[in-house]
Motif scaffolding. Structure first.
Motif, PDB file in Angstrom:
ATOM      1  N   GLY A   1       0.819  -1.212   0.000  1.00  0.00           N
ATOM      2  CA  GLY A   1       0.000   0.000   0.000  1.00  0.00           C
ATOM      3  C   GLY A   1       0.845   1.250   0.000  1.00  0.00           C
TER       4      GLY A   1
ATOM      5  N   SER B   1       0.738   6.347   5.027  1.00  0.00           N
ATOM      6  CA  SER B   1       1.411   5.555   6.064  1.00  0.00           C
ATOM      7  C   SER B   1       2.491   4.661   5.465  1.00  0.00           C
ATOM      8  CB  SER B   1       0.391   4.726   6.849  1.00  0.00           C
ATOM      9  OG  SER B   1      -0.271   3.828   5.987  1.00  0.00           O
TER      10      SER B   1
ATOM     11  N   GLU C   1       2.015  -1.048  -4.784  1.00  0.00           N
ATOM     12  CA  GLU C   1       0.777  -0.266  -4.886  1.00  0.00           C
ATOM     13  C   GLU C   1      -0.051  -0.770  -6.065  1.00  0.00           C
ATOM     14  OE1 GLU C   1      -1.025   2.166  -3.234  1.00  0.00           O
ATOM     15  OE2 GLU C   1      -2.369   1.817  -4.933  1.00  0.00           O
ATOM     16  N   ARG C   2      -1.324  -1.023  -5.797  1.00  0.00           N
ATOM     17  CA  ARG C   2      -2.156  -1.621  -6.842  1.00  0.00           C
ATOM     18  C   ARG C   2      -2.585  -0.626  -7.920  1.00  0.00           C
ATOM     19  NH1 ARG C   2      -7.585  -2.816  -3.193  1.00  0.00           N
ATOM     20  NH2 ARG C   2      -7.883  -0.693  -2.485  1.00  0.00           N
TER      21      ARG C   2
ATOM     22  N   ILE D   1      -5.279   7.599  -0.748  1.00  0.00           N
ATOM     23  CA  ILE D   1      -6.516   8.373  -0.842  1.00  0.00           C
ATOM     24  C   ILE D   1      -6.287   9.853  -1.199  1.00  0.00           C
ATOM     25  CG2 ILE D   1      -8.413   9.289   0.590  1.00  0.00           C
ATOM     26  CD1 ILE D   1      -9.033   6.481  -0.171  1.00  0.00           C
TER      27      ILE D   1
ATOM     28  N   HIS E   1      -8.682  18.930  -2.367  1.00  0.00           N
ATOM     29  CA  HIS E   1      -8.754  20.132  -1.536  1.00  0.00           C
ATOM     30  C   HIS E   1      -7.669  20.121  -0.473  1.00  0.00           C
ATOM     31  CE1 HIS E   1     -10.389  17.343   1.360  1.00  0.00           C
ATOM     32  NE2 HIS E   1     -11.207  16.918   0.421  1.00  0.00           N
TER      33      HIS E   1
ATOM     34  N   VAL F   1      -1.201  -6.991  -4.090  1.00  0.00           N
ATOM     35  CA  VAL F   1      -0.880  -8.151  -3.271  1.00  0.00           C
ATOM     36  C   VAL F   1      -2.159  -8.953  -3.091  1.00  0.00           C
ATOM     37  CG1 VAL F   1       0.027  -8.961  -1.070  1.00  0.00           C
ATOM     38  CG2 VAL F   1       0.945  -6.880  -2.119  1.00  0.00           C
TER      39      VAL F   1
ATOM     40  N   ASN G   1      -4.614   3.616   8.279  1.00  0.00           N
ATOM     41  CA  ASN G   1      -6.047   3.518   8.534  1.00  0.00           C
ATOM     42  C   ASN G   1      -6.627   2.118   8.391  1.00  0.00           C
ATOM     43  OD1 ASN G   1      -6.670   5.982   9.545  1.00  0.00           O
ATOM     44  ND2 ASN G   1      -7.098   6.915   7.551  1.00  0.00           N
TER      45      ASN G   1
ATOM     46  N   ALA H   1      -4.482  11.999   7.188  1.00  0.00           N
ATOM     47  CA  ALA H   1      -3.270  11.612   6.475  1.00  0.00           C
ATOM     48  C   ALA H   1      -2.049  11.905   7.340  1.00  0.00           C
ATOM     49  CB  ALA H   1      -3.187  12.360   5.153  1.00  0.00           C
TER      50      ALA H   1
HETATM   51  C1  LIG Z   1     -13.122   9.873   0.627  1.00  0.00           C
HETATM   52  C2  LIG Z   1     -12.064  10.117   1.645  1.00  0.00           C
HETATM   53  C3  LIG Z   1     -11.676  11.401   1.908  1.00  0.00           C
HETATM   54  C4  LIG Z   1     -10.691  11.651   2.838  1.00  0.00           C
HETATM   55  N1  LIG Z   1     -10.340  12.929   3.052  1.00  0.00           N
HETATM   56  C5  LIG Z   1      -9.333  13.192   3.907  1.00  0.00           C
HETATM   57  C6  LIG Z   1      -8.879  14.533   4.088  1.00  0.00           C
HETATM   58  O1  LIG Z   1      -9.413  15.459   3.490  1.00  0.00           O
HETATM   59  N2  LIG Z   1      -7.861  14.748   4.943  1.00  0.00           N
HETATM   60  C7  LIG Z   1      -7.254  13.723   5.606  1.00  0.00           C
HETATM   61  O2  LIG Z   1      -6.316  13.955   6.341  1.00  0.00           O
HETATM   62  N3  LIG Z   1      -7.687  12.458   5.474  1.00  0.00           N
HETATM   63  C8  LIG Z   1      -8.693  12.162   4.636  1.00  0.00           C
HETATM   64  N4  LIG Z   1      -9.105  10.873   4.476  1.00  0.00           N
HETATM   65  C9  LIG Z   1      -8.522   9.802   5.304  1.00  0.00           C
HETATM   66  C10 LIG Z   1      -7.481   8.942   4.581  1.00  0.00           C
HETATM   67  O3  LIG Z   1      -7.795   7.615   4.893  1.00  0.00           O
HETATM   68  C11 LIG Z   1      -6.103   9.317   5.057  1.00  0.00           C
HETATM   69  O4  LIG Z   1      -5.844  10.633   4.649  1.00  0.00           O
HETATM   70  C12 LIG Z   1      -4.934   8.526   4.493  1.00  0.00           C
HETATM   71  O5  LIG Z   1      -5.063   8.405   3.095  1.00  0.00           O
HETATM   72  C13 LIG Z   1      -4.737   7.183   5.120  1.00  0.00           C
HETATM   73  O6  LIG Z   1      -3.482   6.700   4.708  1.00  0.00           O
HETATM   74  P1  LIG Z   1      -3.163   5.167   4.601  1.00  0.00           P
HETATM   75  O7  LIG Z   1      -1.765   5.084   4.148  1.00  0.00           O
HETATM   76  O8  LIG Z   1      -3.521   4.473   5.843  1.00  0.00           O
HETATM   77  O9  LIG Z   1      -4.147   4.578   3.509  1.00  0.00           O
HETATM   78  P2  LIG Z   1      -4.537   5.001   2.014  1.00  0.00           P
HETATM   79  O10 LIG Z   1      -4.274   6.393   1.709  1.00  0.00           O
HETATM   80  O11 LIG Z   1      -5.909   4.510   1.846  1.00  0.00           O
HETATM   81  O12 LIG Z   1      -3.559   4.110   1.130  1.00  0.00           O
HETATM   82  C14 LIG Z   1      -3.653   2.731   1.040  1.00  0.00           C
HETATM   83  C15 LIG Z   1      -3.040   2.307  -0.259  1.00  0.00           C
HETATM   84  O13 LIG Z   1      -2.930   0.904  -0.275  1.00  0.00           O
HETATM   85  C16 LIG Z   1      -3.225   0.449  -1.560  1.00  0.00           C
HETATM   86  N5  LIG Z   1      -3.606  -0.945  -1.450  1.00  0.00           N
HETATM   87  C17 LIG Z   1      -4.673  -1.460  -0.783  1.00  0.00           C
HETATM   88  N6  LIG Z   1      -4.717  -2.795  -0.894  1.00  0.00           N
HETATM   89  C18 LIG Z   1      -3.644  -3.140  -1.644  1.00  0.00           C
HETATM   90  C19 LIG Z   1      -3.146  -4.397  -2.099  1.00  0.00           C
HETATM   91  N7  LIG Z   1      -3.755  -5.545  -1.801  1.00  0.00           N
HETATM   92  N8  LIG Z   1      -2.047  -4.404  -2.870  1.00  0.00           N
HETATM   93  C20 LIG Z   1      -1.410  -3.238  -3.184  1.00  0.00           C
HETATM   94  N9  LIG Z   1      -1.857  -2.029  -2.772  1.00  0.00           N
HETATM   95  C21 LIG Z   1      -2.934  -1.986  -2.011  1.00  0.00           C
HETATM   96  C22 LIG Z   1      -4.339   1.350  -2.006  1.00  0.00           C
HETATM   97  O14 LIG Z   1      -4.486   1.349  -3.387  1.00  0.00           O
HETATM   98  C23 LIG Z   1      -3.887   2.691  -1.452  1.00  0.00           C
HETATM   99  O15 LIG Z   1      -3.117   3.401  -2.380  1.00  0.00           O
HETATM  100  C24 LIG Z   1     -10.102  10.586   3.550  1.00  0.00           C
HETATM  101  C25 LIG Z   1     -10.493   9.292   3.286  1.00  0.00           C
HETATM  102  C26 LIG Z   1     -11.469   9.054   2.348  1.00  0.00           C
HETATM  103  C27 LIG Z   1     -11.877   7.641   2.068  1.00  0.00           C
END
Ligand SMILES: Cc1cc2nc3c(=O)[nH]c(=O)nc-3n(C[C@H](O)[C@H](O)[C@H](O)COP(=O)(O)OP(=O)(O)OC[C@H]3O[C@@H](n4cnc5c(N)ncnc54)[C@H](O)[C@@H]3O)c2cc1C
Ligand SMILES: Cc1cc2nc3c(=O)[nH]c(=O)nc-3n(C[C@H](O)[C@H](O)[C@H](O)COP(=O)(O)OP(=O)(O)OC[C@H]3O[C@@H](n4cnc5c(N)ncnc54)[C@H](O)[C@@H]3O)c2cc1C
Lengths: 406, 458
Positions: free
Chosen positions: A12, A16, A36-37, A44, A50, A88, A288, A296
């Motif tokens: 991912g 994070s 990354e898929r 996200i 914005h 994955v 998350n 984020a």
């Molecule tokens: C609609 C929406 C709006 C949001 N708006 C905000 C905002 O305005 N401000 C803010 O701070 N937060 C916002 N968030 C919260 C958001 O979850 C976090 O900002 C942040 O993106 C979380 O980071 P992360 O690395 O945990 O996960 P993510 O950003 O979700 O990244 C996970 C990544 O893992 C990849 N992945 C998943 N499964 C696999 C797999 N099996 N194989 C390979 N890759 C994979 C996905 O494609 C993705 O790119 C929002 C969330 C959503 C859903």
């Protein structure tokens, strides 16, 4: 690629995962790859067109896409390999991953795995929302992807369901693209955040309807309306051409579930100990997928912290003792980590309560002896934190509870 | 007498209409298929349990049984060439009480009487050995080894595609609204077009009685739609059960089934709810919640399993149990109506039966073309496993961009989003388009009769 080639494979490429990978390289870990898929990494924020993103990380205010690009650039500069279009499909014991790439299926092995697959919003289907199933029903993420990635509006007068922070993100995204939401509908009695959120409804002319239950989504081919039962019992219909199901975040844990990692019934994400280790000692977890939902910036900081834990683990610092599970008191939805290990240094528990929370948060032994406590006052859907000092000895069981005030 | 456009106009492109079009085209008839919806499978046929039935529990001697068994054999014969999957699960009619257990011998006798010779009653230990996750309260079961699962959309699409390859004409967005017969020819008005045909086959599903009344002035039957709702669990559930789990049936319905799908999920349903509205397959919360609870009662490990999708279908039931298949040759009218709850299985047999009733003449083409369908079943190789695709678009269902383009370029391309989903599985999974909907809208822009984004927005 042979097993020993890779030190850490990060599943991912969101905030994070990229933060952890970058930090691992800075800590001197040799080969770190992010899988990354999607066609581009960034997670996200790629489609959150914005601000504000990046304050904590880059000390400036960025839009989501700019922030995502910056995270990727920083990771690459630190020597992280990023493989995109690489899904994955399974995590096997011992650090072996099954991949789907544009060249078909593949296997890859690494000494440690970091699972950072993020979360998503609950769908209309998973929420068992009644009615017909026309085109035009989607989550906020899909809306943002329409607007910011594909450059088009899927509808002009949708209803937004939910009132968490992301619902207001949906309002902003709509307003910027000339979409005028017909209403915001919240099934609970108040906005799911600080009360001042409701000011935004007035400011943007999006009527807030609280305590209303969806009776049916209407429309045979496209959405034509939403029928509601209000708190008073009265039924009403709102004409609309779309429905946005916002929030009610749930971890993207299908991979963890299919791979047999232990899951927590509260978060529905993987269960971890204080070092962010899952039930498979090779697999760490960040972001998350652990706690729906944090910003984020939070996930980025968490990724950095976990990098330190993984580096230490790679250096042979094995956990000293068996993990001790946390039991939740009434009114608490989850606590992350779910297990603590004696002698592993201080930990901050991330908790969430049912509804608003005001009172005292306590970590105690079953005997009642308090190990940590904090006073909290939080709106619904806000996370609670409890700092737990390094504990050298732990009892066989631990309890976290919220002693509510009033 | 003016020459008619076609020998046979088939009204309705559900699974029955698709199989009908294939049969008549294979026999050399000139065919037009007239469908009200924007794609095939717009009615009952888009929502079923996807079981290929042996007919073990069908009324002995019924037309339904005959059609199912003829169709079962034909499906097994044609499926390899068409690349249509079969998941050889078998089914168990599970007895949970003394009363239910006491009914198994009768069901066994019926199965044997219906020619399903390999059906047998197995005891609790054997059930548990076969299905370790089943609730421990199980008493015994009637095992029917050759009840199988199929892809409920690729199969009818294959039938329709073959008809199309043989020259059948398909009209979509074309509800038949008027019909006149003069000089041995029907003149049908549908969606602004006129089709003339020597014969009409009524395959209009939940509108079957109205079409019959429109053509003949009165209908011999009355449609009484019966809704069936379903819950689809996320793929991790697919490992929890191998065999289709059926309840001991009652007169009205086969009852709630817990079964795998060829796509790797578990599915629970359908409900059986009588309703007036013929066009409203809505889902309702109490029924969905009851289905979720029922599934966890049957297989306790399903408790807490995430739900990927929910849907509902309307069975074209009538005041009688058996199919309403009849012919009025002097009027050039044939009816395949009231195909209530076994039409996915029986369609190929119903088509043979109706063709045998037909009084027209045709010469079958030599070496008819056979469409080779893209495989969507999880137990067989999927497109993403083959090198050289340009990436996955739908991540939950692992649908490649190459597959989506192939569907859009196929002989019978999708007319709407539902049709694209059924042809590729895109947006059918746990995230329901959270990740891919916008991309799919772009990929399919200008290609769907009913676009994902209304034209004035694109
Ligand atoms: C609609 C929406 C709006 C949001 N708006 C905000 C905002 O305005 N401000 C803010 O701070 N937060 C916002 N968030 C919260 C958001 O979850 C976090 O900002 C942040 O993106 C979380 O980071 P992360 O690395 O945990 O996960 P993510 O950003 O979700 O990244 C996970 C990544 O893992 C990849 N992945 C998943 N499964 C696999 C797999 N099996 N194989 C390979 N890759 C994979 C996905 O494609 C993705 O790119 C929002 C969330 C959503 C859903
Ligand atoms: C809940 C449920 C579960 C089922 N499970 C199974 C199973 O496991 N196995 C099995 O074998 N069968 C199963 N079935 C049965 C099977 O799905 C039906 O028997 C079959 O779909 C009926 O097909 P049809 O073509 O007759 O009707 P439909 O699919 O409804 O087709 C009729 C078509 O006619 C069109 N039409 C109507 N009026 C007009 C008009 N005026 N002009 C032009 N077109 C018109 C409609 O738009 C529609 O597309 C199930 C059915 C349901 C509902």
């Amino acid at each position: 690629m042979s097993a020993m080639d890779l030190d850490v494979a990060v599943i991912g490429g969101g905030p994070s995962g990229l933060a952890a990978a970058t930090e691992l390289r800075r800590l001197g870990v040799g080969r770190v790859v992010v899988l990354e898929r999607f066609g581009v990494a960034g997670g996200i924020p790629r489609h959150c067109g914005h601000p504000p993103f990046g304050m904590r990380e880059f000390r400036r205010v960025l839009t989501g896409p700019a922030y995502a690009r910056r995270l990727v650039g920083t990771a690459l500069a630190a020597g992280v390999e990023i493989r995109t279009r690489c899904t994955v499909t399974a995590i096997r014991p011992g650090g072996v991953l099954e991949l789907a790439t544009t060249d078909g299926a593949e296997t890859l092995a690494a000494k440690r795995i970091l699972l950072a697959t993020g979360n998503r919003e609950t769908t209309r289907a998973a929420a068992l929302v009644p009615g017909l199933r026309p085109v035009g029903v989607m989550n906020t993420a899909a809306l943002q992807s329409f607007l910011y990635e594909e450059g088009r509006s899927p509808f002009s007068r949708p209803v937004i369901v939910g009132s968490e922070m992301v619902a207001y993100s949906a309002v902003l995204s709509c307003r910027r693209h000339g979409i005028r939401p017909a209403a915001m509908v919240e099934s609970r009695g108040r906005v799911q955040g600080p009360r001042f959120y409701a000011l935004a409804n007035r400011m943007f002319g999006v009527p807030l309807v609280t305590g209303a239950e969806i009776v049916a989504i209407e429309g045979k081919t496209r959405v034509t309306g939403l029928r509601l039962r209000e708190a008073s019992g009265a039924e009403r219909r709102i004409d609309c051409d779309g429905v946005i199901f916002s929030g009610r975040f749930t971890p993207e844990a299908a991979l963890a579930r299919a791979s047999g990692l232990a899951l927590d019934a509260g978060t529905l994400g993987p269960e971890i100990d204080g070092a962010f280790r899952s039930s498979d000692p090779c697999v760490f977890v960040a972001g998350n997928v652990l706690h729906p939902v944090e910003t984020a910036g939070y996930c980025w900081a968490e990724g950095r912290r976990i990098a330190g834990r993984i580096a230490a683990d790679l250096a042979g610092e094995a956990p000293a003792a068996a993990p001790v599970p946390l039991t939740l008191g009434p009114g608490l939805r989850y606590a992350v980590p779910q297990r603590l290990v004696a002698g592993e240094g201080p930990v901050t528990l991330n908790l969430r309560a049912e509804g608003a929370a005001k009172g005292r948060l306590v970590l105690a032994e079953p005997s009642g002896r308090e190990l940590a406590a904090a006073s909290v006052s939080a709106a619904p859907e806000a996370s609670l934190r409890l700092d737990v000092p390094a504990l050298d000895v732990l009892p066989g069981q631990l309890v976290v509870r919220l002693d509510r005030e009033g | 007498m003016a020459e008619a456009d076609v020998d046979v106009a088939i009204i309705g492109a559900g699974v029955v209409g698709c199989a009908m079009a294939r049969r008549f085209a294979l026999e050399g008839a000139k065919v037009a298929v007239i469908e009200a919806g924007t794609d095939i499978l717009s009615g009952a046929s888009k929502a079923n349990s996807a079981i290929l039935h042996t007919g073990f529990d069908a009324p002995p001697g019924s037309l339904e049984l005959g059609c199912m068994q003829a169709a079962y054999d034909e499906y097994m014969q044609i499926r390899a060439a068409m690349n249509l999957p079969v998941l050889e699960t078998g089914a168990m009619v599970a007895a949970w009480t003394d009363e239910e257990e006491a009914r198994l011998p009768d069901l066994l006798a019926q199965a044997h009487g219906n020619g399903v010779a390999d059906a047998e009653i197995i005891g609790r230990e054997a059930v548990l050995a076969r299905e370790p996750q089943i609730a421990p309260g199980i008493r015994a079961a009637l095992l029917v080894p050759r009840e199988y699962l199929i892809d409920p959309w690729s199969a009818p699409l294959a039938y329709a595609t073959q008809a199309k390859m043989l020259g059948a004409r398909f009209l979509f967005g074309a509800p038949v609204t008027s019909a006149e017969r003069a000089g041995g020819t029907w003149r049908l008005e549908a969606g602004g077009e006129t089709v003339t045909a020597r014969s009409v086959v009524n395959c209009a599903g939940n509108q079957g009685d109205r079409i019959e009344a429109l053509l003949l002035g009165a209908s011999r039957f009355e449609i009484r739609p019966r809704k069936g709702q379903f819950v689809v669990f996320d793929k991790a559930s697919g490992a929890l059960l191998r065999t289709i789990l059926l309840p001991v049936p009652n007169d009205r319905t086969k009852g709630v089934v817990l079964t795998r799908t060829v796509f790797g999920n578990l599915l629970v349903g359908p409900t059986a709810e009588e309703q007036e509205d013929r066009d409203r397959p809505d889902v309702t919360r109490p029924e969905l919640e009851a289905l979720v609870a029922k599934a966890a009662e049957l297989v306790p490990a399903l408790a807490g399993m995430p739900v990927a999708a929910v849907y509902a279908g309307l069975r074209p039931a009538t005041e009688q149990k058996d199919y309403r298949v009849h012919a009025v040759p002097e009027m050039g009218y044939y009816c395949a109506g009231g195909i209530r709850s076994t039409g996915l299985t029986a369609a190929l047999g119903i088509a043979r039966h109706v063709f045998a009733l037909w009084d027209g003449a045709a010469v079958p083409p030599a070496d008819p073309p056979v469409p080779v369908m893209p495989n969507l079943a999880e137990h067989l190789p999927r497109d993403w496993q083959a090198p050289g695709h340009d990436g996955i678009v739908c991540h939950c269902e692992m649908v490649t961009g190459r597959e989506i383009r192939a569907a859009l370029d196929s002989p019978l391309p999708p007319g709407d989003f539902g049709g694209l989903r059924r042809r590729t599985r895109c947006a059918m999974g746990r995230c329901q388009g959270f990740n891919c909907l916008a991309r799919i809208a772009t990929l399919s822009e200008g290609r769907l009769r009913a676009p994902i984004v209304p034209e004035d927005k694109a």
